[in-house]
Design a protein around this motif. Sequence first.
Motif, short mmCIF file in Angstrom:
data_model
loop_
_atom_site.label_atom_id
_atom_site.label_comp_id
_atom_site.label_asym_id
_atom_site.label_seq_id
_atom_site.Cartn_x
_atom_site.Cartn_y
_atom_site.Cartn_z
N ASN A 130 0.83 -1.21 0.00
CA ASN A 130 0.00 0.00 0.00
C ASN A 130 0.86 1.26 0.00
N LYS A 134 1.13 4.28 -2.83
CA LYS A 134 0.98 5.70 -2.52
C LYS A 134 2.17 6.50 -3.01
N HIS A 188 -10.61 4.65 -0.85
CA HIS A 188 -9.72 4.26 0.25
C HIS A 188 -8.57 5.25 0.44
N GLU A 189 -7.90 5.55 -0.67
CA GLU A 189 -6.67 6.35 -0.58
C GLU A 189 -6.93 7.77 -0.11
N THR A 190 -8.10 8.32 -0.47
CA THR A 190 -8.33 9.71 -0.09
C THR A 190 -9.17 9.82 1.18
N SER A 194 -6.83 5.47 4.96
CA SER A 194 -5.75 5.20 4.00
C SER A 194 -4.47 4.70 4.67
#
Length: 466
Positions: A130, A134, A188-190, A194
């Motif tokens: 992950n 990123k 998920h990432e934002t 995250s």
Amino acid sequence: MEQNGSVLIVDDEEGLRFGLKVFLSRNGFSVRESGTLSEAKDLMQSIFFDVAILDIRLKNKESGLDLIRTIRDQNPNAVILIITGYAELDTAIDALRKGANDYLQKPLEKERVLDSIRKNRELSLLRRENRQLKEELKKGNNEGKIIVDSFVMKEILRTADQVKNLAPNILISGESGTGKEVLARYIHETGNRSENNFVALNSAALSSNLLLSELFGHRKGAFTGAVEDKAGKFELAHKGTFFLDEVGDMSLGIQAKFLRVLEEKSFEPLGGNNRIKIDTHIIAATNHDIPSLIKKGLFREDLFFRLNVIHFNLPPLRERKEDIGNLSNNFIKMYSRQYRKSVDPLGENEIQILKEYSWPGNIRELKNLINRIVILTDQEQICSEQIRRFLGCSPEEIESPIPTKTTFHVAQSGTLAERLNPVIEEYEKKILIQALEKNRFNRTRTAEELGITRKTIGRKLHSYNL
Ligand SMILES: Nc1ncnc2c1ncn2[C@@H]1O[C@H](COP(=O)(O)OP(=O)(O)OP(=O)(O)O)[C@@H](O)[C@H]1O
Ligand SMILES: [Mg+2]
């Protein structure tokens, strides 16, 4: 025996160290031990440890906790386990705060040590993946970045932004290649999860039994072949996001089990007898029309309502042509960097030609087309004629992306499997893309042509990140 990694044990009780060393060595670890902090630090000068097991109370008022920082600095992915005495919960919590992964109470149960190592190593691997993703995004490598220009997609992102931190169950539907997984990753990432894992599982690619053990994990001995404990994907996605792909392909039996997890927010590993609580954002995706599966009795209506708290339906690319220009130019940038070529963005006329095409394979097809153009072109500026040529012909008519001679780079060292597997994968990937394009991204026809099942196609697309 297979090498599982290196372990450092720091404990002043020689008997305990020795017992643990023998046990872990038998399980494939290479183990070093020490009774004092200074000895441990000396060892760390020359050896890189994957796992550290530290006693909180050492002789001379020393504490294993003082090593946590040094170990983390040496190896951010190390698994650090703390040994505490009975009823030392405060100290254990302090250790976790300082960066330990888990604590083990005395008297030590060896199996529990092994479980904890395995589970935490798997978690730290996922975290590393992950993190890498990123970093790629930050570096401006646009692989995985979501590009939207059309009104309809902007509205979808706006709603996603509104709900993402509330973590309602989400169902994403849309044709193959429309970006369902990309949207799930964006959420998920934002969002505020995250820092934890995004765990994806494709239900179409696995047999029912395998799917169950992937979802829920299993305890040793739960079935033939379950030789050790295995953490399920739900557990790995704790505090993060669980993305269940192709949910419409799940059997009714598994749908019932999945529904229970959604209702109770907990699950039971196969062969286990305690329920594990989870706090996971669940996002499911499908390219089937679920209401019509319900009518045919293939999908549970109650599961649909549970999942469908928020529903995003991604339109096919032909219904949002405004996205085509920016998507194409981002793919050009990405592949130019990857192949170290300099190819300019497309002009208006070229984009117009792309807009006139119907894109049955949606964004995946557009991405593959640009990939092929960037690989094969020897010009900096792609002209309309080239685009027409690549679009209008079936892939066999254009220069084949599959080299007739072997031009693959085979590593010079490693086992035979290590040297050959990447080459075989690369080759397989190209055959797959070519067959998909030829069959206009119809998976059933592609599967028939290649003599494999539709499930296998799904699994391969997923594993090759296509
Ligand atoms: N909005 C977007 N911006 C950039 N790239 C995108 C976008 N949507 C999709 N892609 C790219 O297109 C490809 C397919 O996307 P993705 O895997 O998310 O589709 P999918 O809907 O999950 O497809 P399938 O149903 O076949 O699993 C991926 O390589 C992805 O990176
Ligand atoms: Mg997908």
